[in-house]
Scaffold this active site. Structure first.
Site, mmCIF file in Angstrom:
data_model
loop_
_atom_site.group_PDB
_atom_site.id
_atom_site.type_symbol
_atom_site.label_atom_id
_atom_site.label_comp_id
_atom_site.label_asym_id
_atom_site.label_seq_id
_atom_site.Cartn_x
_atom_site.Cartn_y
_atom_site.Cartn_z
ATOM 1 N N THR A 1 53.632 23.426 7.161
ATOM 2 C CA THR A 1 54.621 23.979 6.226
ATOM 3 C C THR A 1 54.529 25.506 6.116
ATOM 4 O OG1 THR A 1 54.408 21.945 4.953
ATOM 5 C CG2 THR A 1 55.470 23.787 3.834
ATOM 6 N N LYS B 1 42.743 27.864 -8.129
ATOM 7 C CA LYS B 1 43.512 29.113 -8.263
ATOM 8 C C LYS B 1 43.024 29.908 -9.481
ATOM 9 C CE LYS B 1 47.591 27.165 -6.053
ATOM 10 N NZ LYS B 1 48.733 26.290 -6.287
ATOM 11 N N ILE C 1 54.477 34.388 -5.392
ATOM 12 C CA ILE C 1 54.332 35.461 -6.394
ATOM 13 C C ILE C 1 53.198 36.396 -5.954
ATOM 14 C CG2 ILE C 1 53.954 36.023 -8.831
ATOM 15 C CD1 ILE C 1 54.655 33.141 -9.547
HETATM 16 P P1 NDP Z 1 50.331 21.272 6.347
HETATM 17 O O1 NDP Z 1 49.607 19.981 6.213
HETATM 18 O O2 NDP Z 1 51.799 21.293 6.280
HETATM 19 O O3 NDP Z 1 49.893 21.979 7.721
HETATM 20 C C1 NDP Z 1 48.578 22.072 8.129
HETATM 21 C C2 NDP Z 1 48.545 22.401 9.602
HETATM 22 O O4 NDP Z 1 47.196 22.596 10.012
HETATM 23 C C3 NDP Z 1 49.111 21.308 10.508
HETATM 24 O O5 NDP Z 1 49.729 21.911 11.607
HETATM 25 C C4 NDP Z 1 47.860 20.558 10.911
HETATM 26 O O6 NDP Z 1 47.960 19.928 12.169
HETATM 27 C C5 NDP Z 1 46.889 21.699 11.053
HETATM 28 N N1 NDP Z 1 45.495 21.263 10.905
HETATM 29 C C6 NDP Z 1 44.916 20.758 9.787
HETATM 30 N N2 NDP Z 1 43.625 20.503 10.027
HETATM 31 C C7 NDP Z 1 43.404 20.841 11.320
HETATM 32 C C8 NDP Z 1 42.273 20.784 12.158
HETATM 33 N N3 NDP Z 1 41.099 20.345 11.716
HETATM 34 N N4 NDP Z 1 42.400 21.187 13.433
HETATM 35 C C9 NDP Z 1 43.575 21.629 13.887
HETATM 36 N N5 NDP Z 1 44.691 21.711 13.145
HETATM 37 C C10 NDP Z 1 44.596 21.328 11.869
HETATM 38 O O7 NDP Z 1 49.677 22.227 5.251
HETATM 39 P P2 NDP Z 1 50.356 23.461 4.505
HETATM 40 O O8 NDP Z 1 51.038 24.324 5.466
HETATM 41 O O9 NDP Z 1 51.081 22.968 3.314
HETATM 42 O O10 NDP Z 1 49.054 24.188 3.928
HETATM 43 C C11 NDP Z 1 48.269 25.043 4.728
HETATM 44 C C12 NDP Z 1 47.358 25.856 3.822
HETATM 45 O O11 NDP Z 1 48.149 26.630 2.919
HETATM 46 C C13 NDP Z 1 46.448 25.028 2.932
HETATM 47 O O12 NDP Z 1 45.232 25.713 2.749
HETATM 48 C C14 NDP Z 1 47.204 24.955 1.600
HETATM 49 O O13 NDP Z 1 46.370 24.749 0.500
HETATM 50 C C15 NDP Z 1 47.788 26.347 1.563
HETATM 51 N N6 NDP Z 1 48.971 26.522 0.733
HETATM 52 C C16 NDP Z 1 50.031 25.671 0.854
HETATM 53 C C17 NDP Z 1 51.188 25.888 0.127
HETATM 54 C C18 NDP Z 1 52.388 25.016 0.241
HETATM 55 O O14 NDP Z 1 53.357 25.237 -0.482
HETATM 56 N N7 NDP Z 1 52.395 24.019 1.121
HETATM 57 C C19 NDP Z 1 51.282 27.030 -0.794
HETATM 58 C C20 NDP Z 1 50.106 27.875 -0.844
HETATM 59 C C21 NDP Z 1 49.008 27.604 -0.098
HETATM 60 P P3 NDP Z 1 48.337 18.380 12.310
HETATM 61 O O15 NDP Z 1 49.818 18.369 12.104
HETATM 62 O O16 NDP Z 1 47.883 18.068 13.689
HETATM 63 O O17 NDP Z 1 47.592 17.643 11.243
HETATM 64 N N1 HSE Z 2 50.017 22.293 -3.563
HETATM 65 C C1 HSE Z 2 50.163 23.606 -4.071
HETATM 66 C C2 HSE Z 2 51.098 23.582 -5.264
HETATM 67 C C3 HSE Z 2 50.699 24.516 -3.022
HETATM 68 O O1 HSE Z 2 51.802 22.579 -5.436
HETATM 69 O O2 HSE Z 2 51.123 24.531 -6.044
HETATM 70 C C4 HSE Z 2 50.728 25.963 -3.446
HETATM 71 O O3 HSE Z 2 49.442 26.465 -3.602
#
Ligand code: NDP
Ligand code: HSE
Length: 429
Positions: free
Chosen positions: A13, A206, A137
Site C-alpha cells: 500500500t 505512535k 500529517i
Molecule cells: P502492505 O502489507 O500493504 O505491504 C507490505 C509490503 O512489504 C508487501 O509488498 C509485502 O510483500 C512486503 N513484505 C512484507 N514482509 C516482507 C518480507 N519479510 N520480505 C519481503 N517483503 C515483505 O503494508 P503497508 O504498505 O500498509 O505498510 C508498510 C509499512 O508502512 C508498515 O510498517 C506500516 O505500519 C506502515 N504504515 C502503513 C500505513 C498505511 O496506511 N497502510 C500508514 C503509515 C505507516 P508480500 O506482498 O509478498 O507480502
Molecule cells: N494502521 C495504521 C492506521 C496505518 O490505521 O492508522 C497508519 O499508521
C-alpha cells in the site's frame, strides 16, 4: 544535476503510494530539490504479484535484498515492509553500508528508534520516519523542528486511521464492528495484523514516538497504558449520542507535576469538541507548548497516497542532504529523566452501562454504592429492555480510575446487578 538512486523494500500500500507520487510529480519534485530521484530497485518476494504495474525502464525488481545493500550506486533505502525482525535487519544493514534510510515503520521505531538513529549518526547517514506517525500529517518535523523552541506539555489526539474509520462507520451508519474492519483492510488502512489497530497498540507505538520527541524522554511502548476498541458496542455509541458524545480512540501524553501520563483509550468526546468531528481515516493532534499555546494538526492518518506523501517528503529531504554532502549531520535526540504517572491516579468522568433487575429500589442501591465510593452521578438514562431487565447508562463525576474499579466491584456484589457491560472514560476538555 545530481541523480540519487533509491530502492524500495516492499511494494504494498504505502510503497505503491510512494512510487505513484514520485512518478506523477517527478518534474515538480526535481524542480524543488534540484535532484533527479530515481527508483533503481524494488525488493519483493514475488514479482509476479505486481505484473500489472508498469515500471520505468530504469527500475527493476529484485528478490534478494543483498542486491540492494551491496549496490554502491543506491544511496537511500526506503523500508516499507513493516515488522521488527527482517525489516530491522535490512535497516541495520543499509545504515552500516552507509545508505540513508526512510521508513514508515512505527513498530520498528517504537522498539529500536534511538539505537537506529545512533547507528545512522555514526555512519554519517540519515534516518527519517515522518510517515511512521499520523500518515500524511507532517508531524515529526513539525514537533522536532518547527516547534523546537517550545516546551511541550501535552499531546492529545486521534492517532489511528483504522479505528477512527471503524468508530465513525459504527456511529454514523450503525454498521457492525467486523463489517467495518473488513472495509478498512480493503482500503489499505489496517496493519498486516489488524489486532495492532483495534487493540490500540498501533496508536500506543505512535504515542511513544511522538512523546519521546516532545518530552525528551525515552518512552517505550510498554510505558503507555493501552485499551482498544474491541469492547465498544453500538449500544454504548447510542447512549453516548443521547449524552452528547462521540466515541473516539484517544492517545494522550501529558506532563504533570508528578510525571508523564501516557494513555491510549476509547473515550466519549463532547460533540462540541473539534476531535469529535474527526471522521473516517482522518487523524488529528492537539499540541500544547509554552510558546505556541495550542495548535491542532489534522489530515489523513492512513492510506496509500497520504502516507506516500510523507515518505516522499523524507526522500526529498535526504536527497537534498546527499546533494549537499550533508547527511548524518543531525544532533541525536537527547533525553531527560521523567517519571511515568500511573493511570490509576488520573482523574476523569466515566460512563458505565449496566444491566439490572427491573424492579423498585434498585436505583437507590446503585446510588448508595456510588456514594460509598465517593462518586456522584452527573447524568443517568434508563431503558427498560423487558419486564425483568433494565439498562442503566450513568455518567459519573470526576474521580481516579482506581475509584471506578472499586465501584464496579461494588456493583458486581449487588444481587440486583445482572452485569456491568461497559466502562468508558469521558475525555477531559
Ligand atoms: P502492505 O502489507 O500493504 O505491504 C507490505 C509490503 O512489504 C508487501 O509488498 C509485502 O510483500 C512486503 N513484505 C512484507 N514482509 C516482507 C518480507 N519479510 N520480505 C519481503 N517483503 C515483505 O503494508 P503497508 O504498505 O500498509 O505498510 C508498510 C509499512 O508502512 C508498515 O510498517 C506500516 O505500519 C506502515 N504504515 C502503513 C500505513 C498505511 O496506511 N497502510 C500508514 C503509515 C505507516 P508480500 O506482498 O509478498 O507480502
Ligand atoms: N494502521 C495504521 C492506521 C496505518 O490505521 O492508522 C497508519 O499508521
Amino acid at each position: 544535476m545530481k541523480t540519487v538512486k533509491i530502492a524500495l523494500l516492499g511494494f504494498g500500500t504505502v510503497a505503491q503510494g510512494t512510487f505513484n507520487l514520485l512518478q506523477e510529480n517527478a518534474e515538480l519534485i526535481t524542480n524543488r530539490t534540484d535532484v533527479d530521484i530515481e527508483i533503481a530497485k524494488i525488493f519483493v518476494r514475488n514479482p509476479d504479484k505486481y505484473k500489472n504495474i508498469t515500471l520505468p525502464s530504469h527500475t527493476t525488481y529484485v528478490t534478494n535484498v543483498e542486491d540492494i545493500i551491496n549496490d554502491d550506486s543506491i544511496s537511500i533505502v526506503v523500508e516499507l515492509m513493516g515488522g521488527t525482525t527482517f525489516a530491522k535487519d535490512c535497516v541495520e544493514a543499509a545504515l552500516k553500508a552507509k545508505k540513508s534510510v526512510v521508513t514508515a515503520n512505527k513498530d520498528l521505531l517504537a522498539e529500536a528508534g534511538p539505537y537506529l538513529l545512533d547507528l545512522a549518526h555514526k555512519n554519517g547517514v540519515d534516518l527519517k520516519f515522518e510517515a511512521s506517525v499520523l500518515g500524511g500529517i507532517p508531524i515529526i518535523k513539525t514537533i522536532y523542528d518547527s516547534l523546537g523552541g517550545n516546551r511541550i506539555t501535552e499531546l492529545v489526539g486521534i492517532m489511528n486511521g483504522t479505528t477512527n474509520f471503524i468508530l465513525s462507520k459504527m456511529t454514523e451508519e450503525g454498521l457492525s464492528y467486523s463489517d467495518v474492519l473488513k472495509e478498512a483492510q480493503e482500503l489499505g488502512y489496517a496493519e498486516a495484523d489488524p489486532t495492532a489497530d483495534v487493540e490500540g497498540l498501533d496508536a500506543a507505538r505512535k504515542l511513544a514516538i511522538l512523546a519521546s520527541i516532545s518530552f525528551n524522554r525515552r518512552i517505550f511502548f510498554e510505558d503507555v497504558t493501552v485499551e482498544g476498541i474491541t469492547n465498544i458496542d453500538t449500544e454504548d455509541i447510542d447512549f453516548g449520542k443521547e449524552f452528547g458524545y462521540n466515541i473516539k480512540l484517544i492517545g494522550s501524553a501529558k506532563e504533570t507535576s508528578k510525571g508523564l501520563s501516557l494513555n491510549v483509550y476509547p473515550a466519549f468526546v463532547l460533540l462540541t469538541h473539534p476531535l469529535a468531528s474527526v471522521r473516517g481515516s482522518y487523524n488529528a493532534l492537539y499540541i500544547k507548548g509554552n510558546g505556541i499555546d495550542d495548535a491542532m494538526f489534522y489530515g489523513r492518518g492512513a492510506g496509500s497516497l497520504p502516507t506516500g506523501s510523507s515518505v516522499v517528503s523524507d526522500i526529498m529531504e535526504v536527497s537534498k542532504n546527499i546533494a549537499f554532502d550533508a547527511t548524518g549531520h543531525f544532533k541525536p535526540f537527547y533525553y531527560d529523566q521523567k517519571n511515568i504517572y500511573a493511570p490509576g491516579k488520573v482523574q476523569s468522568s466515566y460512563y458505565i452501562r449496566l444491566a439490572v433487575d427491573n424492579k423498585m429500589g434498585v436505583l437507590a442501591k446503585i446510588s448508595a454504592k456510588m456514594a460509598e465510593n465517593k462518586i456522584s452521578v452527573l447524568s443517568i438514562v434508563q431503558r427498560n429492555m423487558d419486564p425483568e431487565t433494565a439498562v442503566l447508562a450513568i455518567v459519573t463525576s470526576k474521580c481516579p480510575r482506581s475509584y471506578i474499579l472499586n465501584l464496579i466491584e461494588s456493583f458486581n456484589s449487588l444481587r440486583s446487578v445482572q452485569e456491568v457491560n461497559s466502562v468508558i472514560r469521558i475525555m477531559e476538555v
